[in-house]
Design a protein around this motif. Structure first.
Motif, mmCIF file in Angstrom:
data_model
loop_
_atom_site.group_PDB
_atom_site.id
_atom_site.type_symbol
_atom_site.label_atom_id
_atom_site.label_comp_id
_atom_site.label_asym_id
_atom_site.label_seq_id
_atom_site.Cartn_x
_atom_site.Cartn_y
_atom_site.Cartn_z
ATOM 1 N N VAL A 44 29.735 -7.763 44.674
ATOM 2 C CA VAL A 44 27.917 -7.855 44.355
ATOM 3 C C VAL A 44 26.791 -6.852 43.499
ATOM 4 N N VAL A 45 26.992 -5.976 44.091
ATOM 5 C CA VAL A 45 26.127 -4.825 44.004
ATOM 6 C C VAL A 45 26.572 -4.988 42.610
ATOM 7 N N GLN A 46 28.329 -4.166 42.660
ATOM 8 C CA GLN A 46 28.605 -3.538 40.931
ATOM 9 C C GLN A 46 28.591 -4.661 39.956
ATOM 10 N N ASN A 47 28.581 -5.449 40.358
ATOM 11 C CA ASN A 47 28.101 -7.113 39.229
ATOM 12 C C ASN A 47 26.820 -6.685 38.234
ATOM 13 N N ALA A 48 25.622 -6.437 40.484
ATOM 14 C CA ALA A 48 24.339 -6.802 39.501
ATOM 15 C C ALA A 48 23.509 -5.588 39.350
ATOM 16 N N SER A 49 24.332 -4.283 39.512
ATOM 17 C CA SER A 49 23.678 -3.667 39.736
ATOM 18 C C SER A 49 23.193 -2.959 38.409
ATOM 19 N N LEU A 50 25.123 -2.603 37.808
ATOM 20 C CA LEU A 50 25.090 -2.785 36.339
ATOM 21 C C LEU A 50 24.140 -3.389 35.660
ATOM 22 N N ALA A 300 31.986 -14.171 44.567
ATOM 23 C CA ALA A 300 30.908 -12.629 44.497
ATOM 24 C C ALA A 300 30.299 -12.693 43.026
ATOM 25 N N THR A 301 30.641 -13.336 41.746
ATOM 26 C CA THR A 301 30.554 -13.654 40.816
ATOM 27 C C THR A 301 28.993 -14.659 40.973
ATOM 28 N N SER A 302 29.099 -15.839 41.902
ATOM 29 C CA SER A 302 28.455 -16.648 41.799
ATOM 30 C C SER A 302 26.468 -15.823 42.701
ATOM 31 N N SER A 304 26.656 -12.710 42.118
ATOM 32 C CA SER A 304 25.476 -11.904 41.510
ATOM 33 C C SER A 304 24.391 -12.255 40.447
ATOM 34 N N ILE A 305 25.273 -13.301 40.655
ATOM 35 C CA ILE A 305 23.833 -14.584 38.943
ATOM 36 C C ILE A 305 22.558 -14.511 40.011
ATOM 37 N N VAL A 306 22.858 -15.242 41.386
ATOM 38 C CA VAL A 306 22.170 -15.661 41.779
ATOM 39 C C VAL A 306 20.977 -14.144 42.329
ATOM 40 N N LEU A 307 21.753 -12.416 42.566
ATOM 41 C CA LEU A 307 21.545 -11.852 43.042
ATOM 42 C C LEU A 307 20.855 -10.942 41.529
ATOM 43 N N SER A 308 20.625 -11.352 40.183
ATOM 44 C CA SER A 308 20.567 -10.842 39.529
ATOM 45 C C SER A 308 19.416 -11.573 38.851
ATOM 46 N N THR A 309 19.296 -12.932 39.061
ATOM 47 C CA THR A 309 17.949 -13.859 38.494
ATOM 48 C C THR A 309 17.201 -13.201 39.745
ATOM 49 N N VAL A 310 16.865 -13.221 40.654
ATOM 50 C CA VAL A 310 15.720 -12.411 41.193
ATOM 51 C C VAL A 310 15.666 -11.108 41.414
ATOM 52 N N ALA A 311 16.315 -9.862 40.812
ATOM 53 C CA ALA A 311 16.085 -9.183 41.274
ATOM 54 C C ALA A 311 14.879 -8.979 38.883
ATOM 55 N N GLY A 329 22.651 -22.640 37.871
ATOM 56 C CA GLY A 329 23.785 -23.630 38.948
ATOM 57 C C GLY A 329 25.140 -24.377 38.464
ATOM 58 N N LEU A 330 25.081 -24.669 36.976
ATOM 59 C CA LEU A 330 26.754 -25.388 36.370
ATOM 60 C C LEU A 330 27.722 -23.891 36.584
ATOM 61 N N VAL A 331 27.139 -22.789 36.129
ATOM 62 C CA VAL A 331 27.716 -21.983 36.391
ATOM 63 C C VAL A 331 28.576 -21.744 36.815
ATOM 64 N N ILE A 332 27.380 -21.057 38.018
ATOM 65 C CA ILE A 332 27.947 -20.841 39.356
ATOM 66 C C ILE A 332 29.398 -22.152 40.011
ATOM 67 N N GLY A 333 28.679 -23.710 39.988
ATOM 68 C CA GLY A 333 29.828 -24.163 40.513
ATOM 69 C C GLY A 333 31.130 -24.001 39.688
ATOM 70 N N ALA A 334 30.802 -23.585 37.959
ATOM 71 C CA ALA A 334 32.023 -23.597 37.553
ATOM 72 C C ALA A 334 33.497 -22.327 37.880
ATOM 73 N N VAL A 335 32.299 -21.218 38.354
ATOM 74 C CA VAL A 335 33.403 -20.012 38.069
ATOM 75 C C VAL A 335 33.894 -20.495 40.267
ATOM 76 N N TYR A 336 33.611 -20.769 40.618
ATOM 77 C CA TYR A 336 33.682 -21.452 42.229
ATOM 78 C C TYR A 336 34.714 -22.536 42.055
ATOM 79 N N LEU A 337 34.867 -23.000 41.450
ATOM 80 C CA LEU A 337 35.882 -24.629 41.366
ATOM 81 C C LEU A 337 37.075 -23.496 40.744
ATOM 82 N N TYR A 338 37.217 -23.118 39.181
ATOM 83 C CA TYR A 338 37.987 -21.897 38.586
ATOM 84 C C TYR A 338 38.639 -20.811 39.694
ATOM 85 N N SER A 339 38.138 -20.404 40.371
ATOM 86 C CA SER A 339 38.961 -19.689 40.991
ATOM 87 C C SER A 339 39.098 -19.878 42.530
ATOM 88 N N LEU A 340 39.210 -21.084 42.871
ATOM 89 C CA LEU A 340 39.969 -22.158 43.621
ATOM 90 C C LEU A 340 41.780 -22.458 43.661
#
Length: 390
Positions: A44-50, A300-302, A304-311, A329-340
């Motif tokens: 999460v930190v690496q994805n968002a911080s970069l 972690a990807t989801s 990261s999106i939330v953290l990047s948005t808040v920051a 929200g659709l992207v976050i849900g799609a990432v989670y569903l795809y990773s199942l």
């Protein structure tokens, strides 16, 4: 450049494999759970911080550094780090290290040359990321960049003849819809926009970056499938090619300006932070990713999106409106569903149809396939993440 994480490589096995045998089952489970949480935090930190650090460094007032020099410096530092780690593996014996590198890089030159193509693509991708983040808000880039999941999936189907489940195809459609909504919000945004930023150029750069990321990951998996080589050796080889190709790109794109103003023109502590994050962040992820399963990577990807948005709201005054929230929200849900994993999807469907029950394995039959920390290609639907870590 993407850091290589070859599942099950000798370099990554290390301390965890040595100490696990002496632990009690309960402590082993607790230790593995802690490692999973640490892996989640690192991802999460690496994805968002970069992304946030690049956006911050590129929008600071004053002299702007040359992005091509930052790409080259990251490759140099990554290559030197891998060289030091290989030196440590050889217990500080210079002769053994030289003989090993001669055999791995020069004698087995075919394997080395195979890395030239993905290295070229990753060098291009890193430069495109600077263009994209310089012209798009960090949160918008983070959401749009998830199109790399779509491009990786399509290239995997075309080049590796991989099949996707219906849920995965549906999640890819959901992902594309979410990104389209976010881009529509970006195009129709009414907020102030800096004069030196071009959202159209940013979108083109991020789409090209996603295409290159998907192709390079699948190509790398295809040409190096079954080849030997530690994670540090592969990253050293990529770093050598990346440095050379990065210098060619620097000379072609900004050679005159760099020659007149200097290689480190515009470098500030924030810029060095970006370079160090690019160089060491990917290597760190390559180490911890073997403790993260598909669901954890998607989670972690989801995050990261939330953290990047808040920051972005706090750091850059990003305006969060309902349209962006819907698309993200659709992207976050799609990432989670795809990773199942497919087994989990079937289990959920079965449980919902027949109610809760406990299944006992019939005697004499092998257990069902489980997710492998080594990134087994037939059971892990989250495409070449186990091979290349971005």
């Amino acid at each position: 450049m993407a850091a290589v994480g070859v599942g099950g490589s000798t370099a990554a096995a290390g301390a965890g494999a040595v100490s696990s045998g002496a632990l009690e089952p309960g402590s082993t489970t607790a230790a593995h759970r802690r490692l999973k949480y640490i892996s989640l935090a690192v991802l999460v930190v690496q994805n968002a911080s970069l992304i946030l650090s690049i956006r911050y460094a590129r929008t600071l007032p004053g002299d702007r550094f040359f992005a091509t020099t930052a790409v080259v410096m990251a490759e140099v530092l990554k290559g030197l780090t891998c060289l030091l780690l290989l030196f440590a593996q050889k217990r500080g014996n210079v002769k053994h290290l030289v003989l090993f590198l001669h055999e791995a890089v020069l004698v087995q030159y075919v394997d080395t040359l195979k890395l030239a193509v993905p290295s070229l693509i990753y060098t291009l991708q890193n430069n495109l990321q600077y263009v994209a983040i310089s012209n798009l808000p960090a949160a918008t880039f983070q959401v749009t960049y998830q199109l790399k999941i779509l491009t990786t999936a399509l290239f995997s189907v075309l080049m590796l003849n991989r099949s996707l489940s219906r849920l995965q195809w549906a999640s890819l459609l959901l992902l594309f819809t979410g990104v389209a909504i976010v881009q529509a919000q970006q195009a129709g945004g009414s907020g102030p926009r800096p004069l030196d930023q071009n959202p159209g150029a940013g979108l083109a750069a991020v789409v090209a970056s996603c295409l290159s990321s998907g192709f390079a990951g699948v190509y790398f998996e295809k040409i190096l499938k079954g080849s030997s080589g530690s994670v540090w050796l592969r990253n050293l080889q990529l770093g050598l090619f990346g440095t050379a190709l990065g210098l060619v790109g620097l000379w072609w794109a900004e050679g005159t300006a760099v020659a007149s103003q200097g290689f480190f023109f515009g470098y500030t502590p924030a810029v060095w932070g970006v370079v160090l994050n690019q160089a060491f962040g990917g290597l760190l992820v390559a180490v911890v990713v073997k403790y993260a399963d598909n669901i954890l990577k998607g989670f972690a990807t989801s995050l990261s999106i939330v953290l990047s948005t808040v920051a972005s709201i706090r750091l850059f005054g990003f305006h969060l409106d309902p349209l962006f929230a819907l698309g993200a929200g659709l992207v976050i849900g799609a990432v989670y569903l795809y990773s199942l994993p497919r087994g989990a999807v079937k289990a959920i469907a079965s449980a919902s149809a027949s109610g809760p029950c406990i299944h006992q394995q019939p005697p004499g039959q092998p257990p069902p396939p489980q997710l492998s920390s080594r990134g087994d290609l037939t059971t892990e639907p989250f495409l070449p993440k186990s091979v290349l870590v971005k």
